[in-house]
Structures are given as C-alpha cells and as structure tokens.
Design a protein around this motif. Structure first.
Motif, PDB file in Angstrom:
ATOM      1  N   MET A   1      -8.129 -24.009   5.030  1.00 49.18           N
ATOM      2  CA  MET A   1      -8.897 -24.524   6.131  1.00 49.18           C
ATOM      3  C   MET A   1     -10.234 -25.096   5.646  1.00 49.18           C
ATOM      4  SD  MET A   1      -7.884 -21.819   9.151  1.00 49.18           S
ATOM      5  CE  MET A   1      -9.548 -21.567   9.523  1.00 49.18           C
ATOM      6  N   GLU A   3     -10.812 -28.031   5.201  1.00 48.83           N
ATOM      7  CA  GLU A   3     -11.043 -29.209   6.029  1.00 48.83           C
ATOM      8  C   GLU A   3     -11.951 -28.876   7.225  1.00 48.83           C
ATOM      9  OE1 GLU A   3      -7.903 -32.570   7.347  1.00 48.83           O
ATOM     10  OE2 GLU A   3      -7.386 -30.542   7.990  1.00 48.83           O
ATOM     11  N   LEU A   4     -11.725 -27.724   7.843  1.00 47.64           N
ATOM     12  CA  LEU A   4     -12.534 -27.313   8.992  1.00 47.64           C
ATOM     13  C   LEU A   4     -13.953 -26.941   8.552  1.00 47.64           C
ATOM     14  CD1 LEU A   4     -12.596 -26.849  12.039  1.00 47.64           C
ATOM     15  CD2 LEU A   4     -11.801 -24.508  11.615  1.00 47.64           C
ATOM     16  N   TYR A   7     -15.816 -30.024   7.900  1.00 50.52           N
ATOM     17  CA  TYR A   7     -16.188 -30.692   9.146  1.00 50.52           C
ATOM     18  C   TYR A   7     -17.457 -30.062   9.731  1.00 50.52           C
ATOM     19  CZ  TYR A   7     -16.018 -32.625  13.837  1.00 50.52           C
ATOM     20  OH  TYR A   7     -16.352 -33.266  15.003  1.00 50.52           O
ATOM     21  N   TYR A  49     -20.580 -20.719   8.407  1.00 49.80           N
ATOM     22  CA  TYR A  49     -19.156 -20.764   8.765  1.00 49.80           C
ATOM     23  C   TYR A  49     -18.423 -19.618   8.077  1.00 49.80           C
ATOM     24  CZ  TYR A  49     -14.356 -22.556   8.781  1.00 49.80           C
ATOM     25  OH  TYR A  49     -13.003 -22.695   8.938  1.00 49.80           O
ATOM     26  N   GLU A  51     -14.419 -17.476   8.050  1.00 51.92           N
ATOM     27  CA  GLU A  51     -13.049 -17.271   8.533  1.00 51.92           C
ATOM     28  C   GLU A  51     -12.707 -15.802   8.449  1.00 51.92           C
ATOM     29  OE1 GLU A  51     -10.394 -19.800   6.333  1.00 51.92           O
ATOM     30  OE2 GLU A  51     -11.534 -21.573   6.875  1.00 51.92           O
ATOM     31  N   ILE A 100     -17.030 -31.511  18.905  1.00 50.93           N
ATOM     32  CA  ILE A 100     -15.655 -31.181  18.530  1.00 50.93           C
ATOM     33  C   ILE A 100     -14.685 -31.660  19.601  1.00 50.93           C
ATOM     34  CG2 ILE A 100     -14.034 -29.268  18.193  1.00 50.93           C
ATOM     35  CD1 ILE A 100     -16.470 -27.802  16.814  1.00 50.93           C
ATOM     36  N   LEU A 114      -8.564 -31.221  14.349  1.00 50.59           N
ATOM     37  CA  LEU A 114      -9.398 -30.638  15.402  1.00 50.59           C
ATOM     38  C   LEU A 114      -8.578 -30.188  16.607  1.00 50.59           C
ATOM     39  CD1 LEU A 114     -12.513 -33.005  15.323  1.00 50.59           C
ATOM     40  CD2 LEU A 114     -12.287 -30.705  14.348  1.00 50.59           C
ATOM     41  N   ILE A 117      -8.007 -26.420  16.984  1.00 47.49           N
ATOM     42  CA  ILE A 117      -9.041 -25.489  17.450  1.00 47.49           C
ATOM     43  C   ILE A 117      -8.696 -25.070  18.872  1.00 47.49           C
ATOM     44  CG2 ILE A 117     -11.461 -25.250  18.104  1.00 47.49           C
ATOM     45  CD1 ILE A 117     -12.161 -27.120  15.801  1.00 47.49           C
ATOM     46  N   PHE A 143      -8.247 -20.832  15.225  1.00 48.94           N
ATOM     47  CA  PHE A 143      -7.721 -22.057  14.646  1.00 48.94           C
ATOM     48  C   PHE A 143      -6.225 -21.831  14.490  1.00 48.94           C
ATOM     49  CE2 PHE A 143      -6.843 -25.104  11.211  1.00 48.94           C
ATOM     50  CZ  PHE A 143      -7.463 -26.235  11.731  1.00 48.94           C
TER      51      PHE A 143
END
Length: 161
Positions: A1, A3-4, A7, A49, A51, A100, A114, A117, A143
């Motif tokens: 993730m 990529e998230l 972002y 951020y 996870e 978003i 996206l 999400i 996610f």
C-alpha cells in the motif's frame, strides 16, 4: 500500500497549511520510518501515516489505516492555543477527506486505487499527546484491496497419485 502512503505524502506537500518538503519535514509514514526517528526533525503541522492490521473479508483484504494530523503547542496549559491547534488539525483532516473524495471520482488510472478507501464507519477522533505537546486528530478508515489474482500462481503442485 505504498501507493496510498505516497498519495498522503503528496497531499501533505500540496496542502497550504502543511507544506511538506517546502519548508521542512511535515510528513512521516511509519512504514518507512518505523524507528520513529522522524520525530526529531518533524515540523508542524504534520501528517503521520500508519497501517494497522489486515483481515480477509470475502475476496478482499481489509487493512486499517490511521492518519494523524498533529500540531505542536508551546504551552500545554494554554487552552486557547490548544483550541486553535485542534481547529487547524480538524480543518486539515477534512480538507484531506474532501480531496480524496474529489480525486476518487476522477477517472484517471493513477487515482483508481482511491476507490479502495472505505470511509463507511471511519472515525475522526481528537487526540492529545501531552508529553510531546502534540494535539490534533486521528483519521481511521479501511482500505479494501482485492486479494491477489491466482492466475499466475506462486504454487507448484505435483500429482502424487
């Protein structure tokens, strides 16, 4: 993730109040900086951020994501300063959510992720890290990724008949 996380880093760079990378470090991903050494160089306001755990639901992998929107106060006993900090952190968090949603509706391949999400049941909670004089909000959401396609299976089975 990644990529998230990337972002969210780009949003932190583009947001006029955060300005990550323009005048210092205002973003951290605990994926890349698990030792928390970023805290020594962080500028405020900042975005962090992270996870959390994942679990399988049908054909999808659900991962919990938490994004902190934090601001430092000079005096933890100064209630008006803390109120301003909470207001700014909440505004930044809501700006991120709105962006978003807006980009999730854009039919460009680079933003297709996206759509994974899930803000249903998302929370935006006030947080106080008083020992560090940090105050703000924590946005938590899910996610939802499709499980890996097994057409190119990593398994090799042999027939033992």
């Amino acid at each position: 993730m990644k990529e998230l996380a990337d972002y969210f880093s780009s949003l932190a760079s583009a947001h006029k109040s955060v300005r990550h990378g323009i005048d210092g470090t205002h973003f951290a991903s605990t994926l890349e900086e698990a030792d928390n050494s970023y805290a020594r160089v962080m500028r405020y306001p900042c975005v962090v951020y992270d996870e959390g755990d994942s679990f399988v639901s049908g054909t999808r992998l659900q991962t919990s994501v938490t994004v902190l929107f934090l601001q430092h106060v000079t005096d933890t006993a100064n209630e008006p300063e803390k109120a301003e900090v909470f207001e700014l952190a909440r505004k930044i968090a809501l700006d991120f959510i709105a962006q978003i949603h807006e980009m999730g509706d854009v039919p460009r391949a680079q933003y297709r992720f996206l759509a994974n999400i899930d803000f249903d049941g998302a929370t935006l909670l006030r947080i106080m890290l008083e020992d560090a004089a940090l105050y703000g909000y924590a946005l938590s959401f899910r996610f939802m990724e499709p499980l890996p396609d097994l057409c190119d299976s990593p398994f090799e089975f042999t027939n033992n008949d």
